[in-house]
Design an enzyme around this catalytic site. Structure first.
Site: not given
Ligand code: NAD
Ligand code: SER
Length: 332
Positions: A27-28, A52, A158, A162
Site C-alpha cells: 500500500g501507500q 497482492r 472507517y 479506527k
C-alpha cells in the site's frame, strides 16, 4: 581493534534479535515504510506481506509473503516461520472505499487488528505498530488545533473502526501487556505508491494531474482544510515511536500527529509557483461530507513531549519534492 570487533558483534546480535513483519506492504505507506525499515535494520530482517504483490523495489529487496490478515492461522505460520518479533500492521480499507462496503471494511479493519493483537499476546511478540487516523474525530470535535483528548464521535465506517481499534490497543496493553504503539496519521502525501482510496487522496492526485494535464478537478471544495503530512515525516514518526524507550510511550490508544494543514486552493497556489498555467476546478462528491466531519488542524504537543516528535516538511518544500519526483516517475 578489539573494541571495534566487540561493537560489530553487538550490532550483529541486535539485528539478529529484531525480525519485522510488515502487513499491508504493497500500500501507500507500506511501500515507503518497508524500504526504510530494510535500510535501517537490514533487508533480511524485514518481511513484507500483503494480499497482492508489492512494488518492484519491495519485491526485489527482501522476502515477500502473500498474506490475508483475516487468516489468523496463516499469519501465525508466517510469524513462526520467520521468527518475527515485531509487526507493523497497515492493512485496512480507507475512508472513501469503506463507505462503499461497510461490512467488509469493518471486518478487515477490526478482525484484522484483533487477530494481530491476539497473536502478539499468544506468541509474546515484542512490539506492534498500528496506525489510527484523524478519522477518529467527528463533527463535535474541536475543528482546529484538535487536542489529544477531545470529544470523539466519528460518523464514518472507517472512523468508527479506527476509534474502536484504539480502544482495543489500549485494552491489550493494559490487560495483557502487549506493547502496542499507534499514531493518528493525518492525510499522507507520497510519490512511490498510489493513495489507497481515502478522502485525502486528492493531495496526491493533484501533483500527477498538474504534471500530466496542467489541470485538476478536485473532489473537495476549495476551502476544505485538512491535516496532512509528507510521507518522509510519517515514516520518521512511525519508526520513531517504535524505537522510543518503552517508558516514554505513555499513550497506548494512539498519539495525535501533525504536519501541515491546507485546503485545495492553497495546495494549488503552491503548485502554481512551479507551473503557473496550472488550473484547479472543484466538483465535491461524497468525500466532502467526510472531510467536513474531520478536524482542520491537529495539536500534537503530547507526542512532542513524550517521545520528541517534530515534523520537518512544510507545504512548499513538499510541493517542490513531489513535482520533482512525480515528474521523474512520469517521464520513465
Ligand atoms: P493502502 O490502501 O494504500 O494500503 C493498504 C494495504 O493493505 C493494501 O496494499 C491492501 O492490499 C492491503 N490489504 C487490504 N486488506 C488486506 C488483508 N485482508 N490482508 C492483507 N493485506 C490487506 O493504505 P495506506 O494508505 O498504506 O494505509 C495504511 C494504514 O495507515 C491503514 O491502516 C490506514 O488506515 C492508515 N492511515 C493511512 C493514512 C493515509 O493518508 N494514507 C492516513 C491515516 C491512517
Ligand atoms: N488519509 C486517510 C483517509 O482519507 C485518513 O485516515 O482515509
Amino acid at each position: 581493534m578489539k573494541i571495534y570487533q566487540h561493537e560489530k558483534i553487538i550490532t550483529f546480535n541486535i539485528s539478529a534479535m529484531k525480525k519485522i513483519l510488515v502487513i499491508g506492504a504493497s500500500g501507500q505507506i507500506g511501500t515507503d515504510l518497508t524500504i526504510e525499515l530494510r535500510n535501517r535494520f537490514g533487508n533480511q530482517n524485514v518481511i513484507a506481506s500483503d494480499l497482492r504483490n508489492a512494488s518492484d523495489e519491495v519485491m526485489k529487496s527482501g522476502v515477500f509473503e502473500i498474506l490475508n490478515v483475516l487468516d489468523k492461522d496463516g499469519v501465525k505460520d508466517i510469524i513462526e516461520r520467520h521468527n518475527i518479533t515485531e509487526i507493523y500492521h497497515l492493512a485496512a480499507i480507507l475512508s472513501g472505499n469503506a463507505e462503499k462496503e461497510p461490512a467488509k471494511s469493518w471486518d478487515i479493519n477490526m478482525q484484522g487488528l484483533f487477530n494481530i493483537l491476539e497473536l502478539a499476546k499468544e506468541l509474546k511478540l515484542n512490539k506492534i505498530f498500528w496506525p489510527s487516523s484523524i478519522a477518529v474525530f467527528g463533527p463535535s470535535t474541536a475543528k482546529t488545533n484538535t487536542p489529544q483528548f477531545d470529544i470523539m464521535d466519528p460518523n464514518t465506517v472507517y472512523g468508527i473502526s479506527k476509534l474502536a481499534g484504539e480502544r482495543w490497543c489500549e485494552y491489550f496493553f493494559e490487560k495483557y501487556g502487549v506493547d502496542v504503539r499507534g499514531l493518528r496519521y493525518p492525510g499522507l502525501i507520497s510519490y512511490k505508491a498510489e493513495a489507497g482510496g481515502g478522502t485525502t487522496d486528492y493531495a496526491v492526485e493533484i501533483y500527477y494531474e498538474a504534471i500530466k494535464n496542467k489541470k485538476y478537478e478536485c473532489f473537495l471544495s476549495e476551502n476544505t482544510a485538512l491535516p496532512m503530512m509528507f510521507m518522509e515525516d510519517a515514516i520518521d514518526a512511525t519508526i520513531g515511536i517504535m524505537e522510543a524507550d518503552i517508558e516514554k510511550v505513555k499513550i497506548r490508544s494512539s498519539y495525535n500527529l501533525a504536519g501541515i494543514s491546507f485546503d485545495p486552493k492553497t495546495i494549488a497556489e503552491s503548485i502554481k509557483k512551479h507551473i503557473p498555467e496550472f488550473e484547479i476546478t472543484y466538483k465535491p462528491d461524497f468525500r466532502q461530507a467526510i472531510a467536513e466531519s474531520w478536524p482542520q488542524s491537529i495539536n500534537d504537543s503530547v507526542a512532542n513531549k513524550d517521545w520528541g516528535w517534530k515534523h520537518k516538511y512544510d507545504l512548499d518544500k513538499m510541493t517542490e519534492l513531489m513535482l520533482r519526483e512525480v515528474g521523474k516517475k512520469l517521464s520513465k
